[in-house]
Design an enzyme around this catalytic site. Sequence first.
Site, short mmCIF file in Angstrom:
data_model
loop_
_atom_site.label_atom_id
_atom_site.label_comp_id
_atom_site.label_asym_id
_atom_site.label_seq_id
_atom_site.Cartn_x
_atom_site.Cartn_y
_atom_site.Cartn_z
CG ASP A 12 41.46 59.02 22.13
OD1 ASP A 12 41.38 58.14 23.01
OD2 ASP A 12 41.09 58.85 20.95
CB THR A 81 40.60 38.97 21.14
OG1 THR A 81 40.56 38.96 22.56
CG2 THR A 81 41.02 37.60 20.64
CG PHE A 150 46.37 45.51 39.17
CD1 PHE A 150 46.33 44.27 38.55
CD2 PHE A 150 47.61 46.04 39.50
CE1 PHE A 150 47.49 43.56 38.25
CE2 PHE A 150 48.79 45.34 39.23
CZ PHE A 150 48.73 44.11 38.60
CG LEU A 151 41.27 51.04 37.23
CD1 LEU A 151 40.12 50.89 36.28
CD2 LEU A 151 41.52 52.50 37.55
CG LEU A 215 41.08 38.28 40.02
CD1 LEU A 215 41.03 39.75 39.61
CD2 LEU A 215 40.67 38.13 41.48
CB CYS A 264 39.66 42.56 31.69
SG CYS A 264 39.56 44.34 31.49
NE ARG A 334 34.51 47.21 26.55
CZ ARG A 334 35.63 47.85 26.86
NH1 ARG A 334 36.66 47.79 26.03
NH2 ARG A 334 35.73 48.54 27.97
C1 UGA Z 1 38.77 42.98 36.13
C2 UGA Z 1 39.68 42.80 37.37
O1 UGA Z 1 38.85 42.55 38.52
C3 UGA Z 1 40.52 44.05 37.59
O2 UGA Z 1 41.41 43.82 38.68
C4 UGA Z 1 41.33 44.35 36.33
O3 UGA Z 1 42.11 45.52 36.46
C5 UGA Z 1 40.34 44.55 35.18
O4 UGA Z 1 39.58 43.33 35.00
C6 UGA Z 1 41.13 44.85 33.93
O5 UGA Z 1 41.90 44.00 33.48
O6 UGA Z 1 41.06 45.98 33.43
P1 UGA Z 1 36.42 44.12 35.69
O7 UGA Z 1 36.35 43.21 34.52
O8 UGA Z 1 36.16 45.56 35.47
O9 UGA Z 1 37.85 44.02 36.41
O10 UGA Z 1 35.34 43.66 36.78
P2 UGA Z 1 35.24 42.47 37.85
O11 UGA Z 1 34.67 43.05 39.07
O12 UGA Z 1 36.48 41.71 37.98
O13 UGA Z 1 34.11 41.56 37.23
C7 UGA Z 1 34.30 40.83 36.02
C8 UGA Z 1 33.11 39.92 35.77
O14 UGA Z 1 33.06 38.87 36.74
C9 UGA Z 1 31.76 40.62 35.88
O15 UGA Z 1 30.89 40.13 34.87
C10 UGA Z 1 31.25 40.24 37.24
O16 UGA Z 1 29.86 40.28 37.35
C11 UGA Z 1 31.78 38.82 37.34
N1 UGA Z 1 31.95 38.35 38.73
C12 UGA Z 1 32.79 39.01 39.57
C13 UGA Z 1 31.30 37.21 39.16
O17 UGA Z 1 30.53 36.58 38.41
N2 UGA Z 1 31.51 36.76 40.44
C14 UGA Z 1 32.33 37.41 41.30
O18 UGA Z 1 32.48 36.95 42.46
C15 UGA Z 1 32.99 38.56 40.85
#
Ligand code: UGA
Length: 493
Positions: A12, A81, A150-151, A215, A264, A334
Amino acid sequence: MHNPKLKVIVADLSESRIDAWRSDALPIYEPGLQDIVTDIRHDENETPSKESRQSNLHFTTNVKDAINESDIIFICVNTPTKMKGSGAGSAPNMRYLESAVLAIAENATSDKIIVEKSTVPVRTADSIRTLLDANARPGLKFDILSNPEFLAEGTAVRDLLYPDRVLIGSESSPSGATAALTLENLYAAWVPRERIIHTSLWSSELAKLASNALLAQRISSINSLSAICEATGANVQEIAHIAGLDQRIGAKMLKSSVGFGGSCFHKDVLNLCYLAESLHLPEVAEYWHGILKINSWQRERFARRIIHKLNNTLTGKTIAVLGFAYKKDTGDTRESPAISVVQTLLSEGAYVNIYDPQVTPAKIYEEVAMPAYHDHIRISANVYEAATGAHALAILTEWDEFCSGDAPTEKRHSVDSGFASNVATPATKSPASSRSVSPSSQKSSEDGKARMDWAEVATLMKRPMYVFDGRNVVDPAKLQGMGFSVESIGQAL
Ligand code: UGA
């Protein structure tokens, strides 16, 4: 996963970031991460006695040497973005990716497999190929693979160790197939081969955006229904449960909330809109824009509900904001829904006491970005400090400690990695944990997490006591029994 023959170099440009990776204070909070980068050595009694970096894991700012030494190079740079110029506000900013590719082109002296790990627009591999052709030494062979990540934050280690799938997109040539197999063999050290999927480069690049968009769409869909529930007396948690029992729908990502955040979903849905617009598909762009529109509206609706319930005036009132991170088990802020909710509360004249176990005060001030209101923001060391003198509590992150105990909340899976013997929990790593919280004021729940003591909170707040639960983590009936007025998402009580 530990393979002593394999050397992993993390390069990095940022010296401070590399220093942090080398130290014991990693630059990000993520349960189980410390164990991934640390080899725990055991003494003869099998007790962890000495920690040291894994012998095959190296951190460096020497990008040139890292490129030269490597056979496979993962490009993991940000693609935020774009903030200005063509596509500002929706297209991804590709400048970090371009400079990484140029560094590879200028420094490589042997053949390389280049892996797109960053989330990138469809056909980015074409641009990488053009840059390499124009800038690399003649005669070198570069294979380009797409291997999206995808994590999710907070469960990153578990997702890494037990992925639903690993996706490898490659060029349709014998060399592309060989490169894809090389990468497959790397993952096959811990991922069953049937979970490793091979596609074209373009499907792989689009699959990442599509997965995140789908999602995000589920969350906006359930959040749109939450408004109908509040107006009709239906309960959004019951609706999600019933719908989720249909196997075609499934139960996950249907938790209604104050809105989704994170680096994301918002960015990737915007990218998809930009892609659709560039392909002259305005209806498609408009469809996906709707997902983001509902998300902003859900945040505004939540803030308006607080204002409305507090007699349409917040001037001089104190709101305790519990949680500032965009989700639990991360310090990442973020696109956190807490940002816009706090901004609205401040602009209505409220004092805001903010407590989050992982977000630093500096980060909160930076994100709120309202310097004129700084004296209206108080950063609290714990829930009780935040609740003292507050007219209302607003739960904006679903940290386990805010749950009232019986509320339905997703069961945490332990990070059973084989290396994760001392997974940090918010309670053990929290900056707040060192502050003055009397042990008697915390309760331990079934999962061993310290829970806030709502009875104690009730002694600290102004009357009437409002709880605005933006994550549906409290049991409204239980809290009502203790004298709180509870406003949950998607429930009219
Ligand atoms: C998301 C995707 O879930 C991952 O699969 C993907 O790899 C990642 O983006 C990425 O592109 O790097 P992440 O943003 O870390 O992961 O977390 P999530 O668990 O998906 O939650 C995202 C937002 O949605 C959070 O603010 C969470 O609180 C909210 N959320 C999640 C809800 O409001 N309701 C739910 O049922 C699930």
